[in-house]
Every structure is written in C-alpha cells, then in structure tokens.
Design an enzyme around this catalytic site. Sequence first.
Site, PDB file in Angstrom:
ATOM      1  N   GLY A  10       0.775  -1.259  -0.770  1.00 13.91           N
ATOM      2  CA  GLY A  10      -0.268  -0.700   0.172  1.00 13.91           C
ATOM      3  C   GLY A  10       1.172   1.362   0.150  1.00 13.91           C
ATOM      4  CE1 TYR A  13      -2.878  12.541   0.546  1.00 14.55           C
ATOM      5  CE2 TYR A  13      -3.981  10.426  -0.174  1.00 14.55           C
ATOM      6  CZ  TYR A  13      -3.751  11.860  -0.275  1.00 14.55           C
ATOM      7  OH  TYR A  13      -4.076  12.573  -1.100  1.00 14.55           O
ATOM      8  CB  VAL A  88      -4.723  -1.591   1.694  1.00 14.37           C
ATOM      9  CG1 VAL A  88      -3.335  -2.758   1.537  1.00 14.37           C
ATOM     10  CG2 VAL A  88      -4.711  -2.750   3.215  1.00 14.37           C
ATOM     11  CG  ASN A  89      -7.192   1.394   0.504  1.00 13.11           C
ATOM     12  OD1 ASN A  89      -6.710   0.883   0.206  1.00 13.11           O
ATOM     13  ND2 ASN A  89      -8.674   1.806  -0.830  1.00 13.11           N
ATOM     14  CB  THR A  90      -9.286   0.392   6.450  1.00 14.43           C
ATOM     15  OG1 THR A  90      -8.805   1.519   6.832  1.00 14.43           O
ATOM     16  CG2 THR A  90      -8.660  -0.930   6.615  1.00 14.43           C
ATOM     17  CG  LEU A 220     -10.530   1.559  16.420  1.00 11.67           C
ATOM     18  CD1 LEU A 220     -11.474   1.120  16.565  1.00 11.67           C
ATOM     19  CD2 LEU A 220     -10.508   2.990  15.244  1.00 11.67           C
ATOM     20  NE  ARG A 259      -7.979  20.963  35.610  1.00 15.92           N
ATOM     21  CZ  ARG A 259      -8.951  21.449  36.303  1.00 15.92           C
ATOM     22  NH1 ARG A 259      -9.289  20.832  37.420  1.00 15.92           N
ATOM     23  NH2 ARG A 259      -9.807  22.425  36.247  1.00 15.92           N
ATOM     24  CB  CYS A 273      -9.154  11.924   7.718  1.00 13.91           C
ATOM     25  SG  CYS A 273      -8.274  12.031   8.987  1.00 13.91           S
ATOM     26  CD  GLN A 275     -18.221  11.760   9.654  1.00  9.24           C
ATOM     27  OE1 GLN A 275     -17.794  13.282   9.456  1.00  9.24           O
ATOM     28  NE2 GLN A 275     -19.126  11.798   8.845  1.00  9.24           N
TER      29      GLN A 275
HETATM   30  P1  ADP Z   1      -3.919   5.179   3.406  1.00  5.78           P
HETATM   31  O1  ADP Z   1      -4.676   7.046   3.845  1.00  5.78           O
HETATM   32  O2  ADP Z   1      -4.464   4.836   4.513  1.00  5.78           O
HETATM   33  O3  ADP Z   1      -2.668   5.678   3.119  1.00  5.78           O
HETATM   34  P2  ADP Z   1      -4.277   5.370   0.609  1.00  5.78           P
HETATM   35  O4  ADP Z   1      -5.669   4.549   0.084  1.00  5.78           O
HETATM   36  O5  ADP Z   1      -4.139   6.679   0.452  1.00  5.78           O
HETATM   37  O6  ADP Z   1      -5.188   4.897   2.490  1.00  5.78           O
HETATM   38  O7  ADP Z   1      -4.077   3.751   0.231  1.00  5.78           O
HETATM   39  C1  ADP Z   1      -3.750   2.713   0.538  1.00  5.78           C
HETATM   40  C2  ADP Z   1      -3.172   1.868  -1.031  1.00  5.78           C
HETATM   41  O8  ADP Z   1      -3.216   0.126  -0.343  1.00  5.78           O
HETATM   42  C3  ADP Z   1      -3.441   2.582  -2.268  1.00  5.78           C
HETATM   43  O9  ADP Z   1      -3.072   2.620  -2.960  1.00  5.78           O
HETATM   44  C4  ADP Z   1      -4.099   0.482  -3.064  1.00  5.78           C
HETATM   45  O10 ADP Z   1      -4.262   0.673  -4.228  1.00  5.78           O
HETATM   46  C5  ADP Z   1      -3.101  -0.244  -2.269  1.00  5.78           C
HETATM   47  N1  ADP Z   1      -3.973  -1.385  -1.918  1.00  5.78           N
HETATM   48  C6  ADP Z   1      -4.795  -1.757  -1.737  1.00  5.78           C
HETATM   49  N2  ADP Z   1      -4.822  -3.214  -1.282  1.00  5.78           N
HETATM   50  C7  ADP Z   1      -3.842  -3.876  -2.309  1.00  5.78           C
HETATM   51  C8  ADP Z   1      -2.940  -5.174  -1.898  1.00  5.78           C
HETATM   52  N3  ADP Z   1      -3.751  -5.983  -1.844  1.00  5.78           N
HETATM   53  N4  ADP Z   1      -2.037  -4.806  -2.580  1.00  5.78           N
HETATM   54  C9  ADP Z   1      -1.183  -3.772  -2.773  1.00  5.78           C
HETATM   55  N5  ADP Z   1      -1.561  -3.038  -2.524  1.00  5.78           N
HETATM   56  C10 ADP Z   1      -3.221  -2.543  -2.157  1.00  5.78           C
END
Ligand code: ADP
Length: 478
Positions: A10, A13, A88-90, A220, A259, A273, A275
């Site tokens: 991933g 960001y 990776v993104n969630t 969290l 405090r 972000c 939220q």
């Molecule tokens: P964050 O802000 O959490 O870093 P982003 O959306 O900016 O999230 O980046 C997550 C990156 O993870 C994306 O560029 C996406 O293409 C990548 N990604 C998601 N799943 C996979 C995977 N299985 N293998 C490689 N890259 C992945």
Amino acid sequence: MVVKKICCVGAGYVGGPTCSVIALKCPEIQVTVVDLSKSRIAQWNSDKLPIYEPGLDEIVKQCRGKNLFFSTDIETAILEADLIFISVNTPTKTIGNGKGRAPDLKYVEGAARMIADIAQSDKIVVEKSTVPVRAAESILKILSANQKPGVSYQILSNPEFLAEGTAINDLINADRVLIGGEESPKGKTAIEELCGIYEHWIPREKIFTTNTWSSELSKLAANAMLAQRISSINSLSAVCEATGADVSEVATAVGLDSRIGSKFLQASIGGSCFQKDILNLVYICECLNLPEVAAYWQQVVDMNEYQKSRFTAKVIQSLFNTVSGKTVTILGFAFKKNTGDTRETPAIHVAKTLLDEGATLKIYDPKVEEDQIYYDLTHPSVCESPEMVKKAVSVYQDAYLACENSHAIVLCTEWDEFKTLDYHKIYHVMMKPAYMFDGRKILDHQALIDIGFHVQTIGKTLQRPLLTRLCGVNSCMH
Ligand code: ADP
C-alpha cells in the site's frame, strides 16, 4: 532474525511517508513499497509524487533507488521481506451489513491472502492501517489457514498516528510509537524486532509496547478523543454566535487550564478524517452490545455534521436565502492545509449543498488536482447528474481568477496563502454586495469589513460595515 528487508503493501498516505522515513533513518535496511496501482507506483517513481507532504519530496529524492524502492512487483517484495507492513485503505463499507459505518476490510484481507500465497519463509506482518479491534486476529486466521509448511507468522499492530500535512515531522519526532503483539516469547521477539527499527531515531522510552488489542483500540480511541475535542468546541461555537461570545477567546481561556491544554481546540467548519474511525468505534460498540457507549461517540459525529450544515445554511441565508443563479467561489478543497487529500473534506458538503440550491461554483485549491475535484463532486453519493456538476463547476489555478464576478467566497481550507491574498483586488472584481464566509477563522475580519465585504465566520458574530450599519440605523428610525 534481524530485519534487513521491509515490504510495505500500500503506497498511500500512510505507507508512502512512513516507509520513506524508515528508509531515511535506517540506511542498512532495504524498504520496498508496493501497490496494485501501476499509476500510483509510477508517480512515486517520478518527480511529481502522488501525495503532497512538506519535506517528503526531499526524503524520497535522497533515498529512492538506494534503499527505498517503489514497485508493482509485489511477489518479489513479499518473498524477500523479513517484515511486511500492511498499509492498505480501510474505507467505510458502502453496502451490506454495517453500511456507512463499519470499515471495509476487503483490502486488508486481500493483502493477507496475497502474503499467505506468496511467502516461503517466516514473516513479521505489521498491521499499520487503522482497523477495528481484533482485526489482527482475522489476519492471523487467514495466514494460518493458508500457511505453507515451515513458514510461521507473527502479527503486530503498529498504528500510525501521523497527521496529514505534518506527516514527516510527526514521523521523525513522534510523540510515541505504539507496538502491540502476542504476549508469547515469539510475539515478544517480533515486538523487539520492530522496536529495533524505530530505535534508529525514536528514543526507547517513547516506544510503548502493549498487547495487540490495546494497540488496535488505542488508535481508534486517540482519534475519537481528538474528534471529541473538535466537536466540543464546535458545539460551543454555536453558543458563541447566539450570545456574542467569541469562540477563539473561549478556546484560549479554556486551553490555559493545563488539564485541558490548548491544542486541538480550533472551531471550524467541521469535517475530518476522524469520522471514519469514530464510526468504526461506534459500530464495534454496537456489535459488542454496548449501545450507550455507541450513542456517546455517535454524538461526536453528529455534531460534526451539524457544524457543516449550520455553516452552509448560514451561507445560503446570508445570500438572501437563494443562491440559484449566483456564483460562489470556494477557496480550498483539501480537508486541511498542506495536503491534497480530499477525503471527508467539508468542501464537498458545502459544494454539494450549494449545487443542490442551483449555484454556479468556482473552485481553487493550491494542491488538489482538477480531476480529483470533479471525481469527488460527481461521486454517486454526492450527485445524481455528473453532467450538471461539470456544467456548474469550474476549477481554477489562480485564486484571483476564481473570485472574478462571484457573489460570495466560502473559505473551506486554512491554506496559509489565503491569509495574504490581496483582498482589495478581489473585492473589486466581485459582484456587490460581496460576501466572505471564513469557515476556518484565519482571515483578518476587520480588514475585510473595512474593505467593504460582508463577513461571516464561525463562533463569532461580526459587525457589518459602517455604511450598512448606518443604513440599518436609519431604516430603524424611519
Ligand atoms: P491510507 O490513507 O490508509 O494510506 P490510501 O488509500 O492512501 O490509504 O492508500 C492505500 C493504498 O493501498 C492504495 O494505493 C491501494 O491501491 C493499495 N492497496 C490496496 N490493496 C492492496 C493490495 N492487496 N496490494 C497492494 N496494494 C494495495
């Protein structure tokens, strides 16, 4: 095992900046950041990186090709790595159970399955993405169900606390590094390996180790508590507007209490972000049958929504209750300054509401690309007619041009450059009366009023220009 090679799945960001700093601080470790997106990796290998963060360009230039690599060859990077970050993104689920609240873990799961398919040797797998509590357990289940003979995994939770816009500074001078792992001897060894990487630049006393679930929940909890401060001050901003108090003065007075402290007490238009993470916490609480706790945190999100709609309603109301056929300039589209990220930006809410009311929009942001703005505003969750949006919205590369012939300016992002624009010049090219809505409380309101603007902001009721005031007095006297 001593970690010699790191793979980060991933290149977003979180993964990009984090691994750039690790490469900078650990020259003997080879760091490879991989992504499924060919275009994203191509950008990381170019002169124009896919994300903007102050200080990031310099680090990437210094390390890229030496011990920092960006690649789409996921297989080789995983095979060779001793330690793998999952970054990776969630995103929030858009369909099915938990829609709109629960995080979508399909990318985390996808990454875990990829690792299980490819790995031929022992790996430490580090969950860096913000995930629900007990996500590490799901990763472990996937890995162990697909384990090859002789290959073993240790799963660590190492949430990232960087804030976009100050990511590099936050990484280099982290308040703390949090590492959670299994309490077994193997778990402890894995924790030590990851500690060893951070110890290249973070003092040991700032590295806090916990069990996996505490680490996951702490991320969290930290975001929820930060958001709660913002929602608290935003709720008070409404009281200020109704009473004549000034929310900046209130925030300063309150923040002087050691405090409470002064940070993160800035009222604004809302939106951040956090939220996604609070919704995630709310959802977990509901699943755990803790409805009172869920309702408590839900209120933090609701207050944020209220703040956004309150501000936009004020814009429309001030423009004589109709923006149909009027042109409104939006200054700033990123969710905050020094980033090009637009996820959950309040500008989308403002733009959507104004478009729904029939306004024409002119948008300027120093770092958000035109394509991204159109992508956000034509997203199915925002609009029904992408064609209409394209007709009604123009994106500018110049703030002055974006203000020409506008009836109002809505400042949505606190970019420093907005503080030093020549507002005399802007006033003269705008329609009159010229309105300024400062959603970030960064402008010199008195100076704008002196120029002739009608100014509105958050948490403070401003006086109208002298002439209008006099007219008001006169009309009362008649
Ligand atoms: P964050 O802000 O959490 O870093 P982003 O959306 O900016 O999230 O980046 C997550 C990156 O993870 C994306 O560029 C996406 O293409 C990548 N990604 C998601 N799943 C996979 C995977 N299985 N293998 C490689 N890259 C992945």
